[in-house]
Scaffold this motif. Structure first.
Motif, PDB file in Angstrom:
ATOM      1  N   LEU A  12       0.835  -1.193   0.000  1.00 51.61           N
ATOM      2  CA  LEU A  12       0.000   0.000   0.000  1.00 51.61           C
ATOM      3  C   LEU A  12       0.870   1.243   0.000  1.00 51.61           C
ATOM      4  CD1 LEU A  12      -2.547  -1.022   2.799  1.00 51.61           C
ATOM      5  CD2 LEU A  12      -2.886  -1.210   0.342  1.00 51.61           C
ATOM      6  N   SER A  13       0.336   2.294  -0.579  1.00 54.70           N
ATOM      7  CA  SER A  13       1.032   3.580  -0.490  1.00 54.70           C
ATOM      8  C   SER A  13       0.852   4.103   0.936  1.00 54.70           C
ATOM      9  CB  SER A  13       0.443   4.576  -1.492  1.00 54.70           C
ATOM     10  OG  SER A  13      -0.869   4.930  -1.102  1.00 54.70           O
ATOM     11  N   ASP A  14       1.575   5.145   1.284  1.00 55.70           N
ATOM     12  CA  ASP A  14       1.433   5.741   2.610  1.00 55.70           C
ATOM     13  C   ASP A  14       0.013   6.235   2.839  1.00 55.70           C
ATOM     14  OD1 ASP A  14       4.080   5.231   3.157  1.00 55.70           O
ATOM     15  OD2 ASP A  14       4.764   7.248   2.653  1.00 55.70           O
ATOM     16  N   ASP A  15      -0.574   6.837   1.806  1.00 55.95           N
ATOM     17  CA  ASP A  15      -1.943   7.336   1.927  1.00 55.95           C
ATOM     18  C   ASP A  15      -2.935   6.188   2.133  1.00 55.95           C
ATOM     19  OD1 ASP A  15      -1.086   9.947   1.604  1.00 55.95           O
ATOM     20  OD2 ASP A  15      -1.538   9.999  -0.546  1.00 55.95           O
ATOM     21  N   LYS A  17      -2.317   3.208   3.363  1.00 57.10           N
ATOM     22  CA  LYS A  17      -2.081   2.634   4.692  1.00 57.10           C
ATOM     23  C   LYS A  17      -2.721   3.507   5.774  1.00 57.10           C
ATOM     24  CE  LYS A  17      -0.115  -0.174   7.645  1.00 57.10           C
ATOM     25  NZ  LYS A  17      -0.586  -1.524   7.869  1.00 57.10           N
ATOM     26  N   PHE A  18      -2.594   4.810   5.624  1.00 56.15           N
ATOM     27  CA  PHE A  18      -3.209   5.744   6.580  1.00 56.15           C
ATOM     28  C   PHE A  18      -4.719   5.559   6.604  1.00 56.15           C
ATOM     29  CE2 PHE A  18      -5.418   9.763   7.292  1.00 56.15           C
ATOM     30  CZ  PHE A  18      -4.983  10.056   8.583  1.00 56.15           C
ATOM     31  N   ILE A  19      -5.327   5.474   5.413  1.00 54.60           N
ATOM     32  CA  ILE A  19      -6.784   5.306   5.322  1.00 54.60           C
ATOM     33  C   ILE A  19      -7.210   3.973   5.936  1.00 54.60           C
ATOM     34  CG2 ILE A  19      -8.707   4.996   3.711  1.00 54.60           C
ATOM     35  CD1 ILE A  19      -7.208   7.007   1.851  1.00 54.60           C
ATOM     36  N   LEU A  20      -6.458   2.924   5.686  1.00 52.99           N
ATOM     37  CA  LEU A  20      -6.765   1.605   6.252  1.00 52.99           C
ATOM     38  C   LEU A  20      -6.728   1.659   7.779  1.00 52.99           C
ATOM     39  CD1 LEU A  20      -7.293  -1.441   5.997  1.00 52.99           C
ATOM     40  CD2 LEU A  20      -4.811  -1.744   5.792  1.00 52.99           C
ATOM     41  N   LYS A  21      -5.672   2.229   8.328  1.00 52.56           N
ATOM     42  CA  LYS A  21      -5.561   2.335   9.791  1.00 52.56           C
ATOM     43  C   LYS A  21      -6.682   3.186  10.368  1.00 52.56           C
ATOM     44  CE  LYS A  21      -0.632   1.797  10.657  1.00 52.56           C
ATOM     45  NZ  LYS A  21       0.576   2.465  11.165  1.00 52.56           N
ATOM     46  N   ARG A  22      -6.926   4.336   9.753  1.00 56.54           N
ATOM     47  CA  ARG A  22      -7.936   5.272  10.253  1.00 56.54           C
ATOM     48  C   ARG A  22      -9.329   4.641  10.247  1.00 56.54           C
ATOM     49  NH1 ARG A  22      -9.289   9.790   6.261  1.00 56.54           N
ATOM     50  NH2 ARG A  22     -10.402   8.012   5.423  1.00 56.54           N
ATOM     51  N   ASP A  23      -9.699   4.068   9.093  1.00 53.99           N
ATOM     52  CA  ASP A  23     -11.058   3.545   8.955  1.00 53.99           C
ATOM     53  C   ASP A  23     -11.282   2.288   9.793  1.00 53.99           C
ATOM     54  OD1 ASP A  23     -11.434   5.644   7.258  1.00 53.99           O
ATOM     55  OD2 ASP A  23     -11.620   4.448   5.434  1.00 53.99           O
ATOM     56  N   SER A  24     -10.282   1.426   9.881  1.00 57.12           N
ATOM     57  CA  SER A  24     -10.456   0.211  10.688  1.00 57.12           C
ATOM     58  C   SER A  24     -10.530   0.563  12.171  1.00 57.12           C
ATOM     59  CB  SER A  24      -9.343  -0.795  10.419  1.00 57.12           C
ATOM     60  OG  SER A  24      -8.083  -0.253  10.795  1.00 57.12           O
ATOM     61  N   SER A  25      -9.749   1.535  12.618  1.00 58.07           N
ATOM     62  CA  SER A  25      -9.797   1.907  14.036  1.00 58.07           C
ATOM     63  C   SER A  25     -11.101   2.616  14.387  1.00 58.07           C
ATOM     64  CB  SER A  25      -8.600   2.774  14.416  1.00 58.07           C
ATOM     65  OG  SER A  25      -8.657   4.014  13.757  1.00 58.07           O
ATOM     66  N   LYS A  26     -11.666   3.374  13.452  1.00 58.25           N
ATOM     67  CA  LYS A  26     -12.948   4.032  13.713  1.00 58.25           C
ATOM     68  C   LYS A  26     -14.048   3.015  13.960  1.00 58.25           C
ATOM     69  CE  LYS A  26     -12.404   8.414  11.258  1.00 58.25           C
ATOM     70  NZ  LYS A  26     -12.866   9.219  10.118  1.00 58.25           N
ATOM     71  N   LEU A  27     -13.938   1.854  13.322  1.00 58.85           N
ATOM     72  CA  LEU A  27     -14.957   0.808  13.466  1.00 58.85           C
ATOM     73  C   LEU A  27     -14.574  -0.232  14.512  1.00 58.85           C
ATOM     74  CD1 LEU A  27     -15.630   0.326   9.668  1.00 58.85           C
ATOM     75  CD2 LEU A  27     -17.140   1.407  11.327  1.00 58.85           C
ATOM     76  N   ASN A  28     -13.454  -0.035  15.185  1.00 58.40           N
ATOM     77  CA  ASN A  28     -12.948  -0.993  16.172  1.00 58.40           C
ATOM     78  C   ASN A  28     -12.766  -2.380  15.563  1.00 58.40           C
ATOM     79  OD1 ASN A  28     -12.770   0.858  18.280  1.00 58.40           O
ATOM     80  ND2 ASN A  28     -14.929   0.575  18.796  1.00 58.40           N
ATOM     81  N   LEU A  29     -12.256  -2.408  14.349  1.00 56.00           N
ATOM     82  CA  LEU A  29     -11.955  -3.669  13.670  1.00 56.00           C
ATOM     83  C   LEU A  29     -10.451  -3.751  13.456  1.00 56.00           C
ATOM     84  CD1 LEU A  29     -14.637  -3.636  10.803  1.00 56.00           C
ATOM     85  CD2 LEU A  29     -14.711  -4.991  12.898  1.00 56.00           C
ATOM     86  N   SER A  30      -9.944  -4.981  13.414  1.00 58.45           N
ATOM     87  CA  SER A  30      -8.548  -5.125  13.007  1.00 58.45           C
ATOM     88  C   SER A  30      -8.475  -4.811  11.512  1.00 58.45           C
ATOM     89  CB  SER A  30      -8.059  -6.553  13.263  1.00 58.45           C
ATOM     90  OG  SER A  30      -8.693  -7.450  12.369  1.00 58.45           O
ATOM     91  N   GLN A  31      -7.285  -4.557  11.031  1.00 57.66           N
ATOM     92  CA  GLN A  31      -7.148  -4.250   9.609  1.00 57.66           C
ATOM     93  C   GLN A  31      -7.563  -5.452   8.767  1.00 57.66           C
ATOM     94  OE1 GLN A  31      -3.197  -2.695   8.982  1.00 57.66           O
ATOM     95  NE2 GLN A  31      -3.528  -1.041  10.458  1.00 57.66           N
ATOM     96  N   SER A  32      -7.288  -6.651   9.251  1.00 59.82           N
ATOM     97  CA  SER A  32      -7.692  -7.866   8.531  1.00 59.82           C
ATOM     98  C   SER A  32      -9.210  -7.986   8.468  1.00 59.82           C
ATOM     99  CB  SER A  32      -7.115  -9.109   9.208  1.00 59.82           C
ATOM    100  OG  SER A  32      -5.712  -9.069   9.191  1.00 59.82           O
TER     101      SER A  32
END
Length: 122
Positions: A12-15, A17-32
């Motif tokens: 993933l690009s930095d952007d 990866k940032f979106i993946l981390k941000r959106d998964s944490s907002k939903l309290n889900l792991s990235q997987s």
């Protein structure tokens, strides 16, 4: 026994990866878990956070000064009561005068805080 046996590596690009981390944490889900939900077509809706309007810098400063004054008044009242208990009546009166002066300043400052925010300060 493991249900998922296939490992996938993704770059993933930095952007991204940032979106993946941000959106998964907002939903309290792991990235997987987040990615699996996207794969099966589950429509993920990130909850919108209502942002309350921030108070103006001056109002924020005044609110903090009011809070600090109230804390100091409470401390001085304790000292005043201790002086009375110990028999230092002149010092008790001096502190009492100072407390009244600080209360007056505090009520004057509260006039500059918008009406709807006064409930939060008191």
């Amino acid at each position: 026994m493991r249900i998922r046996n296939n490992k996938v590596n993704v770059f993933l690009s930095d952007d991204e990866k940032f979106i993946l981390k941000r959106d998964s944490s907002k939903l309290n889900l792991s990235q997987s878990e987040y990615i699996r939900n996207l794969i099966i077509g589950y429509e993920i809706k990130i909850p919108e956070v209502k942002q309350e309007p921030k108070p103006k810098k001056e109002e924020y400063i005044i609110e903090n000064i009011v809070k600090a004054l109230e804390e100091n008044i409470e401390c001085l009242i304790k000292v005043k009561n201790r002086f009375h208990y110990l028999g230092y009546f002149e010092d008790e009166r001096a502190i009492g005068t100072k407390i009244e002066y600080l209360k007056l300043q505090n009520s004057t400052l509260k006039k500059y805080i918008p009406q709807n925010d006064k409930d939060n300060v008191q």
